[in-house]
Structure formats: C-alpha cells, structure tokens
Design a protein around this motif. Structure first.
Motif, short mmCIF file in Angstrom:
data_model
loop_
_atom_site.label_atom_id
_atom_site.label_comp_id
_atom_site.label_asym_id
_atom_site.label_seq_id
_atom_site.Cartn_x
_atom_site.Cartn_y
_atom_site.Cartn_z
N PHE A 55 0.98 -1.20 0.07
CA PHE A 55 -0.06 0.06 -0.02
C PHE A 55 0.90 1.01 0.01
O PHE A 55 1.62 1.33 0.90
CB PHE A 55 -0.64 -0.13 1.29
CG PHE A 55 -1.90 1.05 1.38
CD1 PHE A 55 -3.14 0.95 1.15
CD2 PHE A 55 -1.42 1.90 2.29
CE1 PHE A 55 -4.00 1.63 1.36
CE2 PHE A 55 -2.41 3.03 2.29
CZ PHE A 55 -3.81 2.93 2.07
N ILE A 57 0.82 5.01 -0.09
CA ILE A 57 0.21 6.27 -0.30
C ILE A 57 1.11 7.50 0.12
O ILE A 57 1.15 8.58 -0.45
CB ILE A 57 -1.16 6.42 0.56
CG1 ILE A 57 -1.94 7.60 0.45
CG2 ILE A 57 -0.73 6.36 2.05
CD1 ILE A 57 -3.24 7.58 0.81
N THR A 58 2.24 7.41 1.07
CA THR A 58 2.88 8.13 1.79
C THR A 58 4.10 8.69 0.77
O THR A 58 4.59 8.04 -0.37
CB THR A 58 3.81 7.82 2.93
OG1 THR A 58 2.92 7.33 3.80
CG2 THR A 58 4.56 8.78 3.50
N SER A 64 0.99 12.61 6.99
CA SER A 64 -0.22 12.76 7.62
C SER A 64 -1.23 13.38 7.07
O SER A 64 -2.59 13.44 7.41
CB SER A 64 -0.01 13.45 9.09
OG SER A 64 0.46 14.88 9.05
N TRP A 88 8.54 4.72 1.99
CA TRP A 88 8.41 3.85 3.40
C TRP A 88 7.25 3.00 2.79
O TRP A 88 6.40 2.66 3.87
CB TRP A 88 8.03 4.58 4.64
CG TRP A 88 9.06 5.83 4.67
CD1 TRP A 88 10.39 5.68 4.26
CD2 TRP A 88 8.73 7.14 5.25
NE1 TRP A 88 11.03 6.82 4.64
CE2 TRP A 88 10.05 7.69 5.37
CE3 TRP A 88 7.83 7.78 5.64
CZ2 TRP A 88 10.24 8.99 5.84
CZ3 TRP A 88 7.94 8.97 6.30
CH2 TRP A 88 8.97 9.73 6.24
N GLY A 90 5.48 -0.52 3.15
CA GLY A 90 6.00 -1.81 3.83
C GLY A 90 5.84 -2.81 2.80
O GLY A 90 4.86 -2.80 1.69
N GLU A 301 -1.52 12.60 17.08
CA GLU A 301 -1.98 14.19 17.18
C GLU A 301 -2.85 14.60 15.85
O GLU A 301 -4.01 15.14 16.16
CB GLU A 301 -0.87 14.97 17.01
CG GLU A 301 0.04 15.05 18.11
CD GLU A 301 1.11 13.75 18.08
OE1 GLU A 301 1.02 13.13 16.97
OE2 GLU A 301 1.76 13.50 19.11
C1 LIG Z 1 7.99 1.94 9.64
C2 LIG Z 1 6.98 2.64 8.73
C3 LIG Z 1 6.33 1.98 7.89
C4 LIG Z 1 5.30 2.72 7.07
N1 LIG Z 1 4.56 2.08 6.05
C5 LIG Z 1 3.90 2.71 5.42
C6 LIG Z 1 3.28 2.03 4.10
O1 LIG Z 1 3.25 0.83 4.25
N2 LIG Z 1 2.47 2.69 3.11
C7 LIG Z 1 2.66 4.02 3.41
O2 LIG Z 1 2.01 4.76 2.50
N3 LIG Z 1 3.30 4.78 4.22
C8 LIG Z 1 3.68 3.99 5.31
N4 LIG Z 1 4.73 4.76 6.38
C9 LIG Z 1 4.51 6.29 6.24
C10 LIG Z 1 3.47 6.59 7.54
O3 LIG Z 1 2.00 6.32 7.48
C11 LIG Z 1 3.58 8.18 7.53
O4 LIG Z 1 5.26 8.24 8.37
C12 LIG Z 1 2.60 8.59 8.47
O5 LIG Z 1 1.45 8.90 8.01
C13 LIG Z 1 3.00 10.11 8.95
O6 LIG Z 1 3.57 11.04 8.04
P1 LIG Z 1 4.71 12.07 8.08
O7 LIG Z 1 5.90 10.85 8.42
O8 LIG Z 1 5.03 12.39 6.70
O9 LIG Z 1 4.63 12.79 9.20
P2 LIG Z 1 4.09 14.27 8.79
O10 LIG Z 1 3.16 14.71 8.17
O11 LIG Z 1 5.54 15.23 8.53
O12 LIG Z 1 4.01 14.66 10.46
C14 LIG Z 1 4.99 14.98 11.52
C15 LIG Z 1 4.23 14.83 12.82
O13 LIG Z 1 3.53 16.12 12.93
C16 LIG Z 1 2.58 16.08 13.82
N5 LIG Z 1 1.34 16.50 13.21
C17 LIG Z 1 0.92 15.88 12.36
N6 LIG Z 1 -0.37 16.52 11.96
C18 LIG Z 1 -0.87 17.12 13.20
C19 LIG Z 1 -1.91 17.87 13.37
N7 LIG Z 1 -2.91 17.91 12.45
N8 LIG Z 1 -1.94 18.47 14.61
C20 LIG Z 1 -0.88 18.34 15.43
N9 LIG Z 1 0.36 17.67 15.09
C21 LIG Z 1 0.23 17.02 13.73
C22 LIG Z 1 2.47 14.52 14.47
O14 LIG Z 1 3.14 14.48 15.66
C23 LIG Z 1 3.11 13.82 13.15
O15 LIG Z 1 3.96 12.53 13.82
C24 LIG Z 1 5.37 4.20 7.12
C25 LIG Z 1 6.15 4.97 8.14
C26 LIG Z 1 7.20 3.91 8.83
C27 LIG Z 1 7.91 4.63 9.79
#
Ligand SMILES: Cc1cc2nc3c(=O)[nH]c(=O)nc-3n(C[C@H](O)[C@H](O)[C@H](O)COP(=O)(O)OP(=O)(O)OC[C@H]3O[C@@H](n4cnc5c(N)ncnc54)[C@H](O)[C@@H]3O)c2cc1C
Length: 607
Positions: A55, A57-58, A64, A88, A90, A301
C-alpha cells in the motif's frame, strides 16, 4: 481476524505488521474495489501468500496529510501515465501487487481528486527504490517506489477515478482496528515479562512485585488491556453481524492502543532495569517496534485533532455508536458536555494562543484526547452488567477517572500552555542555543544497497570503477602502516582488472592460462604492468617479469610465493623506522623484550 492479529502482536510486532499490511492494506482495496478480472487473476495468489500486496500512499511531501499528494495520473491515450515518488511503502520491494494513490489530473492538468491504481510487480516504469533504515520493524522492508511514467488503464483502477480516498479510508479504518488488536497483544506480552521479572527480583523494599510503584503500573496496564481489548472485540462483533462502525470509533482504536502500548513498553524497559536495555532481553525490540504504531496509519495528534473536530461539531454517527453500538448513552452525553466546555474556554478568548485559528485547533486536539477516553469508557461501561467481569468493572473506573483527569486538565491552564508563545519567538529562543552548543548536524552513514560495481554485469560500469580501485590500491605500502598480504588469487584478480582497464579487454575473454602476448601486451605495456604491479605489491620487480612468467596464472603464483616474505621485510623496516628514536631511550633488557615481542607479532602475521 482480530484474535489472530492480537496473537501476532504478542509474538512479534514486525511479523504482525507484515501480515496486516498484506491482508488489510494490500488485499482489502482489491477485494472491495478491484475489477472482476483483476480479482480473478490476483486474489488466489495473494490469498495463498504466493504473492504479497503493498500500500503506497505516503510521499516525501505528503504523510499525515494525504491530500497533499503530488504523484499524479496524467491522461494518455485510453488510459493514464503515473508519475511520482512514494516512500516507506511496507513490503513494496517484495510485493507482486502495489496499491498506489495519486492525484487524478484531467486534460487541462487540473486535479479531479485522488485515484487508486493497482500495479503488478513488473509493470513498465514501476521502479523499486532504496529501503529505509528504520528504528524498529526490522523484519520487513519499507522502501521507496518510483513511478516513472507507468502506463495504466481502467483495468488497474481500484474504485472510480477521483474516489481513491474512499478506497484508502476503507483499508485504513480496518488497519487501525488491527493496530489496536496488535497493541493488546503487545501489552499482554509486556505484562507477562514484567510479572516474570518482578516476581523473581528483590530490591531494597523487598520483592519488586510487592512494591507499590510496580503494582500501580501493572494494574494500570491490566485496566488498559481490558479497555482496548473490549473496544476491539465489540467493534469486531458489530462488523461480524454486518453492522456499521463510524470512522471515529476506528480512530479511537488507533489513538488509544498504540499510546497505551508505548507506555507499557517504556514501563517494561524501566522495570527490567539494566536488563531492559540489553538487546537480547527483547524489551528494546518491543520498545522500538511499538514506537512506530503511534506514527504510521495516522499519527496520534493528527487523529486526535480529527476526532476532536467531530466531537465539537456534534457528530451524530459517534453519538449513535456510543449510545446504540456500545450501549453507553451517559458517556456520550458527558462527552458532548465536556466538548462544549472546552470549546467555550477557547472561543471566549484565544489565549494562550495569539490567533483564534490556533485556539480552535487546540480545542479540537484536547477534545480528541477526551473522546478517546470516552470511547474506551463506553466500551467497558456498556458491557451488560451480567457479563461484566471484575477486570471490566475496574476498567470502567480506570477509564472514567482518566476522562475526568483529562477534562480537568483541558479546562485549566496547563504548565505548557502557560509558557506557549508564537512560532517566531519560539524559533528565536531555540536559536539562542547555538551560543552554548553550536549548530549541530549529525549524519549517519546508510547501508549499501547496490551490488558492488565490480560485480555488476556490464563492463562499462566496471571500467569506471576500476579507476577508483586502482587509485586506492596504488598507495605504496611503505606510505601506510596497513600491511596487506596477497595470495595468488588476489594477484590474479588485480591483473585481470589491469588488463580490462589498460588493454580494454572484455572480462569474459580473459583466461588466466593464456599468454600476455595473446592480449597484445608489447614490450612497453609489459614494463607498465611490471611498474604498476610493483607499486601495488610494494616491492621491487624486474621490468621484464611479464616475459619471464608469461601468463596471469604463472606470474601470480610466482609473486604469491615471494609476497609473504617480502611483506614481512617491509613490516620489519617500518617498525624499525618508527621505533628508532624510542629504542635509544630503552635499557638493554627492555630492548631484548621489545624485539622478542615484535618478532612474535611478525610471526603471527605469517601464520
Ligand atoms: C516503519 C514505517 C512503515 C510505514 N509503512 C507505510 C506503508 O506501508 N505505506 C505508506 O503509504 N506509508 C507508510 N509509512 C508512512 C506513515 O504512514 C507516515 O510516516 C505517517 O502517515 C506520518 O507521515 P509523515 O511521516 O510524513 O509525518 P508528518 O506529516 O510530517 O507529520 C509529522 C508529525 O507532525 C505532527 N502532526 C501532524 N499532523 C498534525 C496535526 N493535525 N496536529 C498536530 N500535530 C500534527 C505529528 O506528531 C506527526 O507525527 C510508514 C512509516 C514508517 C515509519
């Protein structure tokens, strides 16, 4: 299904994540939104585990907030071309099918929403990128996926064009329920390990298990397990009966399970003392694996903010779910009142924030935290009196008191709120730290993921890298304290590379038994070979040596015989150069002992 996920979460969170990504995020979109043809072809392979599904999407600029996706589907002929980068994902590098989510562009380049496509492993333009070196979840791969003009048609579509967020939402809701089930398994495992250690360990106050700190933490953990487990079980039963569950309930699963598991994992490490920090005692792995659950599939969050906005905006679905689905109307009424109080506090004045927008977001966040406790409370409080176990009754009190505590905090000025300032002032305050600690930038070398250039198929690649190889190796041995001993194989390899580079011979045409003359080595190049070889080996060689030993094999064997002795001479020379000043200061006895030690060391090199 959730029982299986709980069990896997207890055994190994990485294995659990691997299974959940495949079965839920991978297969569910195909099952619920794929075309008949796609299902017929892929479902049997995926269901039997012959192929994996992923999957994606990121993206670097959208995590987020998936609405910020920049990967796109551009109209092309009867279908589209996909462009973009996913990170990232999986299991993506191992997967036979990857669900990707992209902005759907029309012919004018305008976005028409997000679409979802299923890509098969060998689709043209689908390129697997490097694996991320993650803190935990080390048993599975999370890698970049490049979409380089990937051709797709209707046949690849999951759902309708522009409705991909619905597809993602459907999979992620179920994924969030699974994350909570996995957290229950993880918490139970933590509790078992904590009990095992504390019941056997004596500390200053007596047996560790009898200490009030231990008992308070362990019983809090038991209540947490009961609350989350009951919520997951009750949602699963509603789904099994064909009922519907609102998005807020899945969200509360994700905001509660991982946070409580994280506390449990941290308490486990703490209770085990030094043993908790020792890798072989499992606690460090649990801690690392648990950490990511608070981030992926929506950080806590982000989800709290969403949940809070639903509560503040009087979500009828949530009210209905708590009242009808969980049978806890009183809890829903209380939550509504509390959300109203929080909103009133932060809308009468934005303080401590400068703008009303920030105050509104903060109100949503606080209401979201509160809603999580309310939904957990409703799950245990709504269980029929007759079916309520003792641990369930305790969990009712525990969740209610947590709710009360959270509400009291939300309605008063917290320590952090009392010092909050705007972004500019905050940045300036942190900027001042450079005066004491400087501006630190640390980097960590990543892992190699590419095949060594010298092992790659194409000679052109080899040719490029040979330069690097030669430059490094040409450092004369007496310029370095590193001593290397060459056997006939390493000398042969060196000569092969020399011929490839200097005489442009293809590696496959080189035969170590063939005469140098057969490769076109003339008197001039023979001297060059001898000179380079002499520099590399760090010893004098006859310029005509390639004529005296006329093949790679015979020359390598001859040189290997003399190499170990010659290198031993170099070692001796270096040692004597380096220590000559020191020696002058030693007594005769010390000199004898020192020489004996040096000789023993040299002998050990020669063994
Ligand atoms: C081990 C691992 C496996 C993963 N597997 C997959 C996968 O299989 N498929 C896939 O698509 N993605 C995957 N991901 C990605 C994962 O879903 C994203 O890391 C996650 O959605 C957060 O996005 P970001 O890292 O860009 O954080 P950002 O969007 O940069 O957010 C950073 C931080 O900001 C804060 N924040 C964000 N929004 C808000 C808000 N509205 N209010 C207050 N604080 C907020 C939170 O603390 C958040 O952790 C994986 C990530 C990891 C580390």
């Amino acid at each position: 299904t959730m029982r299986v996920v709980e069990q896997l979460g207890a055994i190994d969170p990485t294995l659990c994540a691997f299974v959940v990504v495949h079965n839920i995020l991978g297969i569910r979109p195909l099952l619920n939104y794929g075309s008949k043809q796609l299902k017929k072809e892929l479902l049997p392979l995926l269901a039997t585990g012959r192929e994996l599904a992923a999957f994606a999407i990121t993206e670097p600029g959208a995590g987020s907030n998936p609405r910020a996706l920049s990967a796109r589907a551009i109209p092309h002929g009867q279908g589209w071309r996909l462009q973009g980068t996913k990170i990232w994902s999986g299991s993506a590098a191992w997967a036979g099918a990857i669900n990707v989510f992209v902005q759907q562009l029309d012919v004018k380049g305008k976005s028409r929403g997000i679409s979802s496509f299923l890509l098969r492993r060998d689709t043209k333009g689908l390129r697997q990128g490097p694996e991320a070196l993650t803190m935990g979840m080390r048993g599975m791969v999370q890698n970049t996926v490049f979409l380089d003009d990937v051709p797709v048609t209707d046949e690849n579509l999951l759902g309708k064009p522009g409705q991909g967020m619905g597809v993602a939402q459907d999979a992620m809701m179920y994924g969030r329920l699974s994350v909570a089930a996995a957290s229950v398994g993880g918490m139970k495992h933590c509790a078992q390990l904590m009990l095992r250690y504390s019941s056997r360990r004596g500390v200053f106050t007596g047996r560790l298990l009898d200490n009030p700190v231990t008992l308070t933490r362990l019983n809090g953990l038991i209540a947490a397990i009961t609350a989350v487990e009951t919520l997951v079980t009750r949602i699963a039963r509603i789904l099994d009966r064909g009922g519907s569950v609102p998005v807020e309930a899945y969200t509360a699963c994700k905001t509660s399970g991982p946070e409580l598991l994280w506390q449990a994992a941290d308490n486990l490490v703490q209770l085990l003392g030094g043993r908790g920090y020792i890798e072989t005692n499992i606690a460090p792995q649990i801690l690392r694996d648990a950490r990511v659950l608070r981030i992926f599939e929506g950080p806590t969050e982000t989800l709290n903010m969403f949940l809070g906005s639903r509560v503040i905006n009087d979500s009828e679905e949530l009210h209905h779910f708590i009242c009808q689905g969980l049978g806890a109307e009183a809890v829903s009424v209380r939550l509504k009142e509390a959300a109203g109080q929080i909103r009133a506090r932060l809308t009468s004045s934005p303080a401590p924030f400068a703008h009303q927008g920030a105050a509104n977001n903060w109100a949503c966040f606080l209401a979201g935290e509160l809603a999580t406790w309310a939904i957990l409370q409703a799950a245990v409080a709504g269980v029929d009196e007759s079916a309520q176990s003792e641990s369930c009754r305790r969990a009712v009190t525990w969740t209610r008191l947590n709710f009360d505590q959270k509400l009291a905090q939300a309605l008063s000025l917290s320590p952090n709120e009392s010092v909050v300032d705007n972004a500019d002032v905050t940045a300036q305050l942190i900027g001042n730290y450079t005066e004491t600690i400087g501006e630190i930038e640390q980097t960590l070398a990543g892992e190699d993921y590419e095949l060594d250039k010298l092992l790659q198929l194409h000679d052109s690649q080899m040719g490029k890298d040979i330069n690097i190889q030669f430059d490094k190796e040409q450092t004369p041995i007496h310029h370095s304290l590193a001593v290397s001993f060459h056997n006939s194989q390493s000398i042969e390899n060196w000569m092969r590379l020399w011929l490839i580079k200097n005489l442009k011979i293809a590696s496959k045409s080189i035969d170590s038994g063939k005469s140098f003359a057969d490769y076109g080595l003339d008197s001039l190049t023979a001297v060059e070979l001898a000179t380079d070889l002499s520099e590399w080996l760090g010893r004098e060689l006859e310029p005509t040596i390639a004529w005296n030993y006329s093949s790679i094999k015979s020359l390598a064997e001859y040189l290997a015989e003399g190499t170990s002795t010659a290198n031993a001479e170099v070692v001796k020379a270096e040692i004597s150069e380096d220590i000559s000043d020191e020696v002058k200061k030693l007594s005769e006895e010390e000199v004898k002992t020192s020489i004996k030690d040096e000789l023993a060391e040299i002998e050990s090199f020669l063994i």
